[in-house]
Scaffold this motif. Sequence first.
Motif, mmCIF file in Angstrom:
data_model
loop_
_atom_site.group_PDB
_atom_site.id
_atom_site.type_symbol
_atom_site.label_atom_id
_atom_site.label_comp_id
_atom_site.label_asym_id
_atom_site.label_seq_id
_atom_site.Cartn_x
_atom_site.Cartn_y
_atom_site.Cartn_z
ATOM 1 N N GLN A 13 0.825 -1.221 0.000
ATOM 2 C CA GLN A 13 0.000 0.000 0.000
ATOM 3 C C GLN A 13 0.849 1.257 0.000
ATOM 4 O OE1 GLN A 13 -3.068 -0.158 2.948
ATOM 5 N NE2 GLN A 13 -3.715 -2.191 2.339
ATOM 6 N N LEU A 14 1.925 1.252 0.811
ATOM 7 C CA LEU A 14 2.789 2.441 0.842
ATOM 8 C C LEU A 14 3.479 2.646 -0.500
ATOM 9 C CD1 LEU A 14 4.508 2.375 4.354
ATOM 10 C CD2 LEU A 14 2.645 3.851 3.581
ATOM 11 N N ALA A 15 3.850 1.550 -1.168
ATOM 12 C CA ALA A 15 4.528 1.686 -2.463
ATOM 13 C C ALA A 15 3.620 2.425 -3.453
ATOM 14 C CB ALA A 15 4.920 0.309 -3.004
ATOM 15 N N LEU A 16 2.335 2.067 -3.474
ATOM 16 C CA LEU A 16 1.393 2.739 -4.378
ATOM 17 C C LEU A 16 1.262 4.220 -4.058
ATOM 18 C CD1 LEU A 16 -1.536 0.145 -4.540
ATOM 19 C CD2 LEU A 16 0.059 0.744 -6.368
ATOM 20 N N LYS A 17 1.293 4.534 -2.777
ATOM 21 C CA LYS A 17 1.056 5.912 -2.354
ATOM 22 C C LYS A 17 2.307 6.776 -2.427
ATOM 23 C CE LYS A 17 -2.467 4.426 0.994
ATOM 24 N NZ LYS A 17 -3.462 5.476 1.174
ATOM 25 N N LEU A 18 3.470 6.167 -2.221
ATOM 26 C CA LEU A 18 4.686 6.976 -2.014
ATOM 27 C C LEU A 18 5.663 6.988 -3.184
ATOM 28 C CD1 LEU A 18 5.672 6.320 1.711
ATOM 29 C CD2 LEU A 18 4.103 7.973 0.742
ATOM 30 N N ARG A 19 5.507 6.063 -4.130
ATOM 31 C CA ARG A 19 6.472 6.024 -5.228
ATOM 32 C C ARG A 19 6.541 7.376 -5.930
ATOM 33 N NH1 ARG A 19 4.751 0.808 -7.711
ATOM 34 N NH2 ARG A 19 5.855 -0.506 -6.209
ATOM 35 N N VAL A 42 18.185 13.058 11.920
ATOM 36 C CA VAL A 42 17.636 12.121 10.931
ATOM 37 C C VAL A 42 16.514 12.792 10.145
ATOM 38 C CG1 VAL A 42 16.474 9.901 10.611
ATOM 39 C CG2 VAL A 42 18.297 10.127 12.323
ATOM 40 N N ALA A 43 15.669 13.548 10.842
ATOM 41 C CA ALA A 43 14.559 14.240 10.171
ATOM 42 C C ALA A 43 15.095 15.205 9.120
ATOM 43 C CB ALA A 43 13.702 14.978 11.202
ATOM 44 N N ALA A 44 16.134 15.952 9.463
ATOM 45 C CA ALA A 44 16.703 16.919 8.515
ATOM 46 C C ALA A 44 17.335 16.203 7.327
ATOM 47 C CB ALA A 44 17.739 17.789 9.227
ATOM 48 N N GLU A 45 17.994 15.063 7.582
ATOM 49 C CA GLU A 45 18.608 14.291 6.496
ATOM 50 C C GLU A 45 17.557 13.732 5.534
ATOM 51 O OE1 GLU A 45 21.772 13.633 5.667
ATOM 52 O OE2 GLU A 45 22.643 14.826 7.292
ATOM 53 N N LEU A 46 16.390 13.384 6.063
ATOM 54 C CA LEU A 46 15.343 12.780 5.224
ATOM 55 C C LEU A 46 14.636 13.810 4.346
ATOM 56 C CD1 LEU A 46 13.735 10.253 7.743
ATOM 57 C CD2 LEU A 46 14.889 9.665 5.594
ATOM 58 N N ALA A 47 14.638 15.051 4.756
ATOM 59 C CA ALA A 47 13.943 16.088 3.984
ATOM 60 C C ALA A 47 14.594 16.216 2.607
ATOM 61 C CB ALA A 47 13.993 17.412 4.730
ATOM 62 N N GLY A 48 13.748 16.195 1.568
ATOM 63 C CA GLY A 48 14.246 16.315 0.194
ATOM 64 C C GLY A 48 14.440 14.986 -0.511
ATOM 65 N N GLU A 49 14.431 13.870 0.248
ATOM 66 C CA GLU A 49 14.611 12.556 -0.390
ATOM 67 C C GLU A 49 13.363 12.197 -1.210
ATOM 68 O OE1 GLU A 49 17.194 10.692 -0.574
ATOM 69 O OE2 GLU A 49 18.520 11.476 0.986
ATOM 70 N N VAL A 50 13.599 11.612 -2.389
ATOM 71 C CA VAL A 50 12.497 11.194 -3.270
ATOM 72 C C VAL A 50 12.412 9.669 -3.255
ATOM 73 C CG1 VAL A 50 11.644 11.174 -5.647
ATOM 74 C CG2 VAL A 50 12.768 13.223 -4.729
ATOM 75 N N VAL A 51 11.208 9.141 -3.038
ATOM 76 C CA VAL A 51 11.030 7.695 -2.914
ATOM 77 C C VAL A 51 11.072 7.030 -4.287
ATOM 78 C CG1 VAL A 51 9.477 5.863 -2.126
ATOM 79 C CG2 VAL A 51 9.612 8.023 -0.854
ATOM 80 N N ARG A 52 12.011 6.111 -4.447
ATOM 81 C CA ARG A 52 12.045 5.326 -5.684
ATOM 82 C C ARG A 52 11.089 4.144 -5.542
ATOM 83 N NH1 ARG A 52 17.780 3.407 -7.729
ATOM 84 N NH2 ARG A 52 17.861 5.619 -8.217
ATOM 85 N N ASP A 53 11.125 3.502 -4.380
ATOM 86 C CA ASP A 53 10.269 2.337 -4.170
ATOM 87 C C ASP A 53 10.193 2.034 -2.680
ATOM 88 O OD1 ASP A 53 8.592 0.315 -4.887
ATOM 89 O OD2 ASP A 53 10.126 -0.952 -5.814
ATOM 90 N N VAL A 54 9.191 1.247 -2.299
ATOM 91 C CA VAL A 54 9.113 0.738 -0.934
ATOM 92 C C VAL A 54 9.250 -0.771 -1.026
ATOM 93 C CG1 VAL A 54 7.817 0.686 1.227
ATOM 94 C CG2 VAL A 54 7.555 2.628 -0.334
ATOM 95 N N ARG A 55 10.267 -1.306 -0.363
ATOM 96 C CA ARG A 55 10.568 -2.738 -0.447
ATOM 97 C C ARG A 55 10.433 -3.374 0.923
ATOM 98 N NH1 ARG A 55 15.975 -1.041 -3.540
ATOM 99 N NH2 ARG A 55 15.000 -0.315 -5.462
ATOM 100 N N ARG A 56 10.648 -4.695 0.963
ATOM 101 C CA ARG A 56 10.594 -5.432 2.222
ATOM 102 C C ARG A 56 11.663 -6.505 2.220
ATOM 103 N NH1 ARG A 56 9.485 -10.086 3.394
ATOM 104 N NH2 ARG A 56 8.569 -10.518 1.368
ATOM 105 N N ARG A 57 12.328 -6.705 3.356
ATOM 106 C CA ARG A 57 13.188 -7.882 3.558
ATOM 107 C C ARG A 57 12.842 -8.407 4.926
ATOM 108 N NH1 ARG A 57 15.801 -11.558 3.144
ATOM 109 N NH2 ARG A 57 18.048 -11.292 3.214
ATOM 110 N N GLY A 58 12.374 -9.672 4.995
ATOM 111 C CA GLY A 58 11.929 -10.207 6.276
ATOM 112 C C GLY A 58 10.850 -9.299 6.834
ATOM 113 N N LYS A 59 11.039 -8.850 8.068
ATOM 114 C CA LYS A 59 10.061 -7.955 8.688
ATOM 115 C C LYS A 59 10.467 -6.490 8.571
ATOM 116 C CE LYS A 59 9.230 -11.512 12.204
ATOM 117 N NZ LYS A 59 9.337 -11.795 13.649
#
Length: 275
Positions: A13-19, A42-59
Amino acid sequence: MPELPEVETIRSQLALKLRSRRFDHVEIHDGRLTRPEPPEVVAAELAGEVVRDVRRRGKYLIFAFESGRHLLVHLRMTGSFQHPAAVGPDPHRRAVVNLDDGSDVAFRDVRRFGTWLLLEPGELDAYLSARIGDEPLEGAFTTAVFARALAGRSAPIKGALLDQRAVAGVGNIYADEALWRARIHPQRPAGELARQEVAALRKTVRQVLGLGIARQGATLSTFRDPNGRKGRMQKAFKVYGLEGEPCERCATPIVKTRVAGRGTWFCPTCQPDPR
Ligand SMILES: [Zn+2]
């Protein structure tokens, strides 16, 4: 605790919404989430990042950014995402991401064991391979690979299934459900299973995880998908939480015990104790 099917439900669901969406602004209200890194850093570092995809490994949920960085999220006991974020105060909201389309994603966590870790380009594979084993739903998870992961282990098979280095993503619920379907007692030493039992268990692990994904996860108390919906896998349980109920195959009452420190349900007739 969310297991592979619950995390996969959130991921899809997040992949559909955030890609392709950009993190415009990020607020992290809880220092435990990013420990030992300060949350504001961490919050400041994340600002400006563009989501390519949302993936999963294990949990793990993995936000893969165009920059090559990754945000690795572990939900632990009660972590969850909400999109769109609920309006108004919420004491369990630990972080909010404002996206470039004007919507917000919220991270909620009642027990506060969830973690966010920002990894630089090239760091992800080494981080994960040190912590988790094969993905059970992938083709590479063959009976031979599974048998190698179990070989030499004297610990109960239930405990081996919970060990993320043996197989990624299986937790307490899906371990019990897979063992019942494979007719294997949870206390059997993992390294002593016959080859055909390993093959059967590989198959049932994949079956129950696939069923869990198809039913959008299991909701016992807290699990919700990012749209706020409950999963339906709990209605398909054969043993988990069903102490005293008749086994669907043989009508013997399901027994609850403790294996590897965890509540464990099984059928004493279908899953005989060899001792
Ligand atoms: Zn039975």
